[in-house]
Each structure stands twice: as structure tokens, then as C-alpha cells.
Write an enzyme that holds these catalytic residues in place. Structure first.
Site, PDB file in Angstrom:
ATOM      1  N   SER A 185       9.110 -33.265  43.454  1.00 11.66           N
ATOM      2  CA  SER A 185       9.210 -34.690  43.493  1.00 11.66           C
ATOM      3  C   SER A 185       9.288 -35.133  45.017  1.00 11.66           C
ATOM      4  O   SER A 185       8.915 -36.249  45.375  1.00 11.66           O
ATOM      5  CB  SER A 185      10.631 -35.148  42.915  1.00 11.66           C
ATOM      6  OG  SER A 185      11.677 -34.526  43.493  1.00 11.66           O
ATOM      7  N   HIS A 213       7.010 -35.034  37.061  1.00 17.62           N
ATOM      8  CA  HIS A 213       6.155 -35.621  37.811  1.00 17.62           C
ATOM      9  C   HIS A 213       4.742 -35.223  37.682  1.00 17.62           C
ATOM     10  O   HIS A 213       3.717 -35.797  38.159  1.00 17.62           O
ATOM     11  CB  HIS A 213       6.241 -35.438  39.251  1.00 17.62           C
ATOM     12  CG  HIS A 213       7.516 -36.088  39.929  1.00 17.62           C
ATOM     13  ND1 HIS A 213       7.605 -37.221  40.402  1.00 17.62           N
ATOM     14  CD2 HIS A 213       8.783 -35.679  39.807  1.00 17.62           C
ATOM     15  CE1 HIS A 213       8.924 -37.676  40.863  1.00 17.62           C
ATOM     16  NE2 HIS A 213       9.545 -36.560  40.489  1.00 17.62           N
ATOM     17  N   LYS A 244       8.523 -42.244  34.701  1.00 15.32           N
ATOM     18  CA  LYS A 244       7.529 -42.158  35.575  1.00 15.32           C
ATOM     19  C   LYS A 244       6.158 -42.806  35.106  1.00 15.32           C
ATOM     20  O   LYS A 244       5.743 -43.788  34.821  1.00 15.32           O
ATOM     21  CB  LYS A 244       7.464 -40.798  36.272  1.00 15.32           C
ATOM     22  CG  LYS A 244       9.000 -40.462  36.775  1.00 15.32           C
ATOM     23  CD  LYS A 244       8.973 -39.233  37.443  1.00 15.32           C
ATOM     24  CE  LYS A 244      10.628 -38.632  37.853  1.00 15.32           C
ATOM     25  NZ  LYS A 244      11.340 -39.689  38.304  1.00 15.32           N
TER      26      LYS A 244
HETATM   27  C1  LIG Z   1      11.941 -33.210  38.820  1.00 14.92           C
HETATM   28  C2  LIG Z   1      12.847 -34.384  38.111  1.00 14.92           C
HETATM   29  N1  LIG Z   1      13.410 -34.204  36.964  1.00 14.92           N
HETATM   30  C3  LIG Z   1      14.240 -35.180  36.337  1.00 14.92           C
HETATM   31  C4  LIG Z   1      14.419 -36.333  36.849  1.00 14.92           C
HETATM   32  C5  LIG Z   1      15.145 -37.500  36.421  1.00 14.92           C
HETATM   33  O1  LIG Z   1      14.485 -38.276  35.510  1.00 14.92           O
HETATM   34  P1  LIG Z   1      15.040 -39.775  34.929  1.00 14.92           P
HETATM   35  O2  LIG Z   1      14.649 -40.802  36.072  1.00 14.92           O
HETATM   36  O3  LIG Z   1      14.444 -39.852  33.904  1.00 14.92           O
HETATM   37  O4  LIG Z   1      16.664 -39.538  35.105  1.00 14.92           O
HETATM   38  C6  LIG Z   1      13.447 -36.683  37.974  1.00 14.92           C
HETATM   39  C7  LIG Z   1      13.711 -38.105  38.562  1.00 14.92           C
HETATM   40  O5  LIG Z   1      13.671 -38.503  39.704  1.00 14.92           O
HETATM   41  C8  LIG Z   1      12.920 -35.664  38.783  1.00 14.92           C
HETATM   42  O6  LIG Z   1      12.099 -35.904  39.899  1.00 14.92           O
END
Ligand SMILES: Cc1ncc(COP(=O)(O)O)c(C=O)c1O
Lengths: 400, 87
Positions: A185, A213, A244
Site C-alpha cells: 500500500s 490494492h 478501494k
Molecule cells: C493491504 C491492506 N489490507 C487491508 C486494508 C483495510 O481495508 P479496509 O479499508 O477495507 O478496512 C488496507 C487498507 O488500507 C490495506 O492497505
């Protein structure tokens, strides 16, 4: 020490960092005009600090689906699925996700964060072992903690390092859960999934890939990095988010293991929270259909991503290791990062500022993210803003 | 088996590379509160020690570790039990 005293240091640091002007860690977006435009105070900005990769937040079909759900199912479910039952639309979305990923089981969670918590903490408990990439998202770290498994961390994207750690573990590694991400990310780089799968074939273990992502971004059908690299059958569990590419909120896990269904009775982050609101679920179902029907969105995203990456690299900025819809620009200290970020807003560009602690490598960075909905002119506007800051931040960029 | 003093010595070697320049490091300094390391640096330190001693050191030990002495103790006791679940 009194309960709130522990925040003293944090408060001081924050105050020192943001002495004047906009606060990058508490930005108020006053108006949102489209997936790519908004207003922050007096500045109209191009939004390049979202995760709106396919630009679907304003897609007319998604909005209409959400509107219909609001009218027919109401504003919220007001309960957890275990206690209050599952709405038909939640179950339908699960079937659609299972079909899209070609997997036996799909479970929808209320956020991606909770999907990680719910899957990892339930599968890997005391007595189990997880191996996680050092740059994994906070939700993965938190999930490991919640589960209580033994946590072994390997160097970011370093397959030899993973292998060394598995060999060191010996026989127990065969039952370990390996945790990586499709696209990371912060730096926008991809996991060397083929090589990781190769290690798994030799040494055993189970593989979970968080494609938060990369769903909608990679693979001929948008199923993520595992599809892109042709290793889907070696990935035990794919995790994802609706927040996303799919433009709403929620998370999911898909798998070919039939036992995954039992998580519904064992996973506390699934059981003890309310299910997503019907309008969210409805817009995600529409977004999933759009994503399948319009692969050109992905092409536009990548064309924008390459344009921005090359533009910023061409200006002499230090960008991430590979072209990606996430384009990090490495800067110096936190203070320099804040100043740079504020000047970008004044130039009509909103990006994310990532403080050194959350940024791999310990430097501040600004994280730009690209959308299929950006026009080439908007990408050029972003590049222009970086160009006009280039000279005054020369020293900062040289240090990065 | 290697002594706890020797473990501490090697730990100091890596700590010197991670700590802010000019910091004075001693065995009972709090790594985060006093020395100012962030949690990622502490986890990096654990990774270095794993390779130095060819030992699996689960991050879980960090819950009870604040100082170099405590970290050396934790590593020492993992070595003693190296035939447990995690080697
Ligand atoms: C790699 C990763 N996993 C999980 C999440 C969490 O996602 P959510 O926004 O749906 O809680 C994120 C979000 O920032 C992320 O970057």
C-alpha cells in the site's frame, strides 16, 4: 501515569510538526465533486490521495443500485449476521465473489481490516506459526496479535529470507501461514508471488495474499496479482476490500478450502459486529459487474499510472521501485514532508502524507494514487505541481 | 551454548546501527521510551538477532521486552528451549 498522559509525547510531536497551515493528518475534504476532484478550504484540488483505482464511486449504475437498496432494504442491517440473520443481498454478493474468483467459498466482512482480523486471527492461534512480510499492512499485524500465533517476520519481498526462516523453523513450517500483499500500500511494489509459491511448494505452508490494492488493478480479469502471475491455485486464501477499486466499504475472503465456511461460527470479527449496510453491498455488486464488463477501466488506470510515474521520475524525484497506481515520492524528514504536502494542496493537488514511522525505510513520503477516472490533463496537472516545487525542495529531494 | 553476556554484546552491535546518532546505550535503557526507537526498528532488531544466532524469535516476546537486558534474556531462554515448537 494517568490514563491520558501517554498521549503527551504524541501531542507534542504533532504540534511541533504542524505549526501552521493545513494538517495532513486530519484533512477535511469540504466538498467532493467527482472521483477525482474536491475542495479543501479555499483550494479546489485534484484528488490523488484516494484508493479509488477504477473511479467507480460516482458510477451511475453503482449509485442507482445503492439508491434502490436504500429504498427497499433501509439504511442499515442493525445487527450481526450470526445473531440477526443475513440479508439476501449479502449472500448473493458472496456467491458472486466466489464465482468471480473461481473459488468454493467467499465470506463478506464489514471492512477489509476486519476481514484480515477475522481470517488470520481465527486460523492462526496459539501453537500455530505465521510468517509475515515486514511491510505488511497494520491490519495484518493486528490480526496476528489477536490470534496469538507465533509471529516470524521476513524481510520485505525477500524470498531467500522467507526460505531461510522456514528452513530454520523446520517441520512446523509445513503448517505455517504465509502472509503477503499483492500490491503493497505504501511503495506500490508487488510481491514476488511466483517465487514465494515456489518456496511453498517445496517447504509447505499455507499462503494468504491480501489483494486490497490489486483487485481490479492486476490480472486479465482484475482478480489481482495471483491471476496476473498465473498462480491462483497455489494461493490458499485471497483477501480483499470493497473500499478501494470497488468504491464502497467492506471486505472479503475467498478460498478453495471448504472449511473456510466454518469461520462464520468461529471468527469473532465476523460474529461480533454489524454487517455492512445494504446500500454498500448493492453498490459493490454493481461495481463488481462493471469491473468485469469494462476491462478498459484497468487499461486507463495503468496508462495514467505510467504517465504519473514517468513524469515524476523525469523531474528527478525518487519514486517507488516500479510503476504502479500507487506512486510514492520519497522526501526527507517529517517537517519537510509536511511543508511539501501543504504546498501541493496550494497548487491544487491532494495526496497522502506518510510519516516516517509508517513509511518503509524511515523517510517521510507523499503517496500519490491514480484513478482510471483521472484525465490525462489531471495527471499533467499533478506533474506540473511537483515541477513547480522541484527547485525549492532541491535539498530535500537530494537527501531522499 | 552462548552466554547471555555474549548475546548482549552482539545485540549492542546492531543497536548501535539502529539508534539515533550519539545516543548513549546501556543494558537497562527502555528501547522505545528512552532510546527513541520506533516499533518497526525494534522488530528489525529481532530479525537481525534471528540471523545472528540462527534462531527463530517470534515477535510475541516483545510484549514483555523493554530493555536490551530483557531482550537478551528472552533470546537466551529461546535458545535453551530450542527444541520446542519454534526452533
Ligand atoms: C493491504 C491492506 N489490507 C487491508 C486494508 C483495510 O481495508 P479496509 O479499508 O477495507 O478496512 C488496507 C487498507 O488500507 C490495506 O492497505
Amino acid at each position: 501515569m494517568a490514563l491520558f498522559d501517554k498521549f503527551g509525547k504524541l501531542a507534542q510531536e504533532r504540534a511541533a510538526l504542524v505549526q501552521a497551515g493545513l494538517n495532513p493528518f486530519g484533512t477535511r475534504i469540504d466538498e467532493v465533486f467527482s472521483p477525482t476532484e474536491g475542495r479543501i478550504g479555499e483550494w479546489r484540488v485534484v484528488l490523488a490521495g484516494t484508493n479509488n483505482y477504477l473511479g467507480l464511486t460516482f458510477d451511475p449504475e453503482c449509485i442507482e443500485a445503492a439508491r434502490q437498496a436504500l429504498e427497499h432494504e433501509g439504511t442499515g442491517t442493525t445487527g450481526s449476521r450470526m445473531a440477526s440473520g443475513s440479508y439476501g443481498s449479502h449472500v448473493a454478493l458472496e456467491a458472486e465473489l466466489a464465482d468471480f474468483f473461481g473459488r468454493r467459498s467467499a465470506i463478506v466482512f464489514s471492512t477489509g481490516y476486519l476481514a484480515n482480523l477475522g481470517v488470520i486471527s481465527t486460523l492462526a492461534g496459539p501453537g500455530d506459526i505465521v510468517l509475515l512480510d515486514a511491510d505488511c499492512h497494520a491490519s495484518i499485524y493486528d490480526a496476528c496479535k489477536l490470534g496469538g500465533a507465533q509471529v516470524i517476520r521476513f524481510r520485505h519481498n525477500d524470498v531467500a529470507d522467507l526460505e531461510r526462516r522456514m528452513l530454520r523453523l523446520g517441520e512446523p513450517a509445513r503448517n505455517a501461514l504465509i502472509l503477503v500483499e499483492g500490491i503493497y500500500s505504501m511503495l506500490g511494489d508487488q510481491a514476488p508471488l511466483k517465487e514465494i509459491v515456489e518456496v511453498k511448494r517445496r517447504l509447505g505452508g499455507y499462503l494468504l495474499v491480501d489483494e486490497a490494492h490489486s483487485v481490479g488493478v492486476l490480472g486479465a480479469h482484475g482478480r489481482g496479482l495471483a491471476e496476473e502471475l498465473g498462480v491462483e491455485s497455489d494461493v490458499d486464501i485471497v483477501l480483499g476490500t470493497f473500499s478501494k477499486s470497488l468504491g464502497a466499504i467492506g471486505g472479503f475472503a475467498v478460498s478453495h478450502h471448504p472449511e473456510m465456511e466454518l469461520l462464520r461460527y468461529a471468527s469473532r470479527p465476523y460474529i461480533f459486529t454489524a454487517s455492512s449496510s445494504p446500500s454498500s453491498i448493492a453498490s459493490v455488486r454493481a461495481a463488481l459487474r462493471t469491473m468485469r464488463a469494462r476491462p478498459e477501466l484497468r487499461e486507463r488506470l495503468w496508462s495514467n499510472a505510467r504517465r504519473l510515474y514517468q513524469g515524476l521520475a523525469g523531474l528527478g524525484y525518487r519514486v517507488g521501485p516500479q510503476p504502479s497506481p500507487v506512486v510514492p515520492v520519497l522526501l526527507g524528514s517529517s517537517e519537510e514532508g509536511v511543508a511539501f504536502w501543504q504546498r501541493l494542496v496550494e497548487h491544487g493537488v491532494y495526496v497522502n502524507l506518510v510519516p516516517p514511522l509508517a513509511a518503509p525505510g524511515g523517510q517521510a513520503l507523499v503517496r500519490c494514487s491514480v484513478s482510471a477516472a483521472h484525465t490525462p490533463e489531471q495527471i499533467d496537472h499533478i506533474i506540473q505541481a511537483f515541477a513547480s516545487l522541484r527547485a525549492s525542495f532541491d535539498g530535500v529531494i537530494a537527501k531522499a | 551454548m552462548i552466554s547471555q553476556e555474549k548475546i548482549l554484546e552482539r545485540l549492542f552491535f546492531y543497536l548501535n546501527r539502529l539508534a539515533p546518532p550519539g545516543a548513549s546505550i546501556h543494558p537497562d535503557i527502555d528501547l522505545i521510551q528512552e532510546l527513541g526507537l520506533d516499533s518497526v526498528k525494534v522488530m528489525d532488531l529481532v530479525m537481525e538477532l534471528e540471523d545472528e544466532f540462527d534462531l527463530s524469535i517470534p515477535l510475541n516476546i516483545l510484549t514483555d521486552v523493554h530493555t536490551p537486558t530483557q531482550l537478551a534474556q528472552a533470546v537466551f531462554s529461546l535458545m535453551e528451549h530450542a527444541d520446542g515448537v519454534v526452533r
